[in-house]
Design a protein around this motif. Sequence first.
Motif, PDB file in Angstrom:
ATOM      1  N   TRP A  96       0.671  -1.163  -0.067  1.00  0.00           N
ATOM      2  CA  TRP A  96       0.097   0.163   0.153  1.00  0.00           C
ATOM      3  C   TRP A  96       0.606   1.375  -0.065  1.00  0.00           C
ATOM      4  CZ3 TRP A  96      -5.403   1.065   0.525  1.00  0.00           C
ATOM      5  CH2 TRP A  96      -5.828   2.467   0.936  1.00  0.00           C
ATOM      6  N   PHE A  97       1.910   1.363   0.906  1.00  0.00           N
ATOM      7  CA  PHE A  97       2.642   2.478   0.949  1.00  0.00           C
ATOM      8  C   PHE A  97       3.628   2.629  -0.072  1.00  0.00           C
ATOM      9  CE2 PHE A  97       0.870   2.273   5.208  1.00  0.00           C
ATOM     10  CZ  PHE A  97       0.545   3.561   5.461  1.00  0.00           C
ATOM     11  N   ASP A  98       4.143   1.447  -0.548  1.00  0.00           N
ATOM     12  CA  ASP A  98       5.229   1.618  -1.564  1.00  0.00           C
ATOM     13  C   ASP A  98       4.666   1.700  -3.096  1.00  0.00           C
ATOM     14  OD1 ASP A  98       7.203   1.529   0.200  1.00  0.00           O
ATOM     15  OD2 ASP A  98       7.861  -0.673  -0.057  1.00  0.00           O
ATOM     16  N   ASP A  99       3.521   1.621  -3.031  1.00  0.00           N
ATOM     17  CA  ASP A  99       2.772   1.546  -4.462  1.00  0.00           C
ATOM     18  C   ASP A  99       1.841   2.660  -4.226  1.00  0.00           C
ATOM     19  OD1 ASP A  99       1.596   1.231  -6.934  1.00  0.00           O
ATOM     20  OD2 ASP A  99       0.796  -0.821  -6.601  1.00  0.00           O
ATOM     21  N   LYS A 100       0.748   2.525  -3.623  1.00  0.00           N
ATOM     22  CA  LYS A 100      -0.409   3.423  -3.821  1.00  0.00           C
ATOM     23  C   LYS A 100      -0.134   4.901  -3.149  1.00  0.00           C
ATOM     24  CE  LYS A 100      -5.426   4.236  -2.493  1.00  0.00           C
ATOM     25  NZ  LYS A 100      -5.869   4.352  -3.927  1.00  0.00           N
ATOM     26  N   PHE A 101       0.526   4.697  -1.908  1.00  0.00           N
ATOM     27  CA  PHE A 101       0.927   5.945  -1.233  1.00  0.00           C
ATOM     28  C   PHE A 101       1.939   6.834  -2.102  1.00  0.00           C
ATOM     29  CE2 PHE A 101       3.077   8.751   1.890  1.00  0.00           C
ATOM     30  CZ  PHE A 101       2.256   9.195   2.350  1.00  0.00           C
ATOM     31  N   HIS A 102       3.086   5.855  -2.502  1.00  0.00           N
ATOM     32  CA  HIS A 102       4.185   6.578  -3.145  1.00  0.00           C
ATOM     33  C   HIS A 102       3.592   7.264  -4.469  1.00  0.00           C
ATOM     34  CE1 HIS A 102       7.352   6.258  -6.286  1.00  0.00           C
ATOM     35  NE2 HIS A 102       8.097   6.769  -5.625  1.00  0.00           N
ATOM     36  N   SER A 103       2.795   6.425  -5.223  1.00  0.00           N
ATOM     37  CA  SER A 103       2.249   7.100  -6.442  1.00  0.00           C
ATOM     38  C   SER A 103       1.268   8.379  -6.283  1.00  0.00           C
ATOM     39  CB  SER A 103       1.418   5.864  -7.298  1.00  0.00           C
ATOM     40  OG  SER A 103       0.599   6.643  -8.240  1.00  0.00           O
ATOM     41  N   GLU A 104       0.515   8.318  -5.266  1.00  0.00           N
ATOM     42  CA  GLU A 104      -0.367   9.457  -4.998  1.00  0.00           C
ATOM     43  C   GLU A 104       0.159  10.739  -4.242  1.00  0.00           C
ATOM     44  OE1 GLU A 104      -3.827   7.439  -3.126  1.00  0.00           O
ATOM     45  OE2 GLU A 104      -4.228   6.545  -5.077  1.00  0.00           O
ATOM     46  N   VAL A 105       1.015  10.385  -3.399  1.00  0.00           N
ATOM     47  CA  VAL A 105       1.751  11.223  -2.571  1.00  0.00           C
ATOM     48  C   VAL A 105       3.267  11.514  -2.521  1.00  0.00           C
ATOM     49  CG1 VAL A 105       2.017  12.027   0.015  1.00  0.00           C
ATOM     50  CG2 VAL A 105      -0.091  10.764  -0.788  1.00  0.00           C
ATOM     51  N   THR A 106       4.033  10.415  -2.177  1.00  0.00           N
ATOM     52  CA  THR A 106       5.418  10.863  -2.330  1.00  0.00           C
ATOM     53  C   THR A 106       5.932  11.230  -3.603  1.00  0.00           C
ATOM     54  OG1 THR A 106       5.527   8.933  -0.852  1.00  0.00           O
ATOM     55  CG2 THR A 106       7.597   9.890  -1.685  1.00  0.00           C
ATOM     56  N   SER A 107       5.620  10.645  -4.530  1.00  0.00           N
ATOM     57  CA  SER A 107       5.862  11.179  -6.035  1.00  0.00           C
ATOM     58  C   SER A 107       5.164  12.538  -6.518  1.00  0.00           C
ATOM     59  CB  SER A 107       5.520  10.329  -7.100  1.00  0.00           C
ATOM     60  OG  SER A 107       3.992  10.049  -7.350  1.00  0.00           O
ATOM     61  N   LYS A 108       4.284  12.958  -5.702  1.00  0.00           N
ATOM     62  CA  LYS A 108       3.777  14.218  -6.069  1.00  0.00           C
ATOM     63  C   LYS A 108       4.369  15.264  -5.009  1.00  0.00           C
ATOM     64  CE  LYS A 108       0.545  12.617  -9.100  1.00  0.00           C
ATOM     65  NZ  LYS A 108       0.671  11.039  -9.032  1.00  0.00           N
ATOM     66  N   LEU A 109       4.716  15.002  -4.008  1.00  0.00           N
ATOM     67  CA  LEU A 109       5.169  15.913  -3.172  1.00  0.00           C
ATOM     68  C   LEU A 109       6.909  15.990  -3.047  1.00  0.00           C
ATOM     69  CD1 LEU A 109       2.757  15.770  -0.278  1.00  0.00           C
ATOM     70  CD2 LEU A 109       2.642  17.408  -1.937  1.00  0.00           C
TER      71      LEU A 109
END
Length: 221
Positions: A96-109
């Motif tokens: 969840w964190f390495d895929d979804k969170f990363h795609s939606e949050v980390t990569s965007k911020l």
Amino acid sequence: MNRLYHVPLSPFCRKVRLVLAEKKIEVDLVEERYWEQDADFLRRNPAGKVPVLKMDGLMMSESTPICEYIEEKHPTPPLLPKSATERFETRRLVSWFDDKFHSEVTSKLLYERVNKKVTGEGYPDSKNVKAGAKAIKYHLDYMAWLLDQRRWLAGNEMTLADFAAAAHLSALDYISDVDWNRSDVVKDWYAKIKSRPAFRSVLADQIPGFLPPPHYADLDF
């Protein structure tokens, strides 16, 4: 000597660093400018990504397989539960964190605010930053929902899922992109995990051109 080729604010590298530190495994940290696609680095990992861990005569890539290898070779203290059901939940949340969170949050911020400047790719895309700032609220609320039912994210014991989440959030916290006032239970969880000795080297990171907020390394916020 074990050697980890890494980038300080990479959540995937931080996850591996946290696991190594929790297991009390000494490692030599080598910062890798992976975006330059250096020939020596590409020989270590043809995919051209960090982290890369040199350990036990192996050159290993991809953060989750690395963490699970460490877990199998050094099972104490355990970061994967004993039961199949709890292991599934741990792995689900790591994904969840390495895929979804990363795609939606980390990569965007993080990637927009920091990586683009460091790698010379230009200026942040304001649309991506706004999307990331909106998405993180959903993820923090989901974490709060989980933590209302459990002591830790995947259950009543700390697991690799907690380190995966903390790796992303700590990197974002370095650039003040986490609203810790949104949820007391999430803030308490993060204070608890960042007070662990394993977090010390992560909290000591300094990125040239980017200063962390005063609370970043404060164990009591």
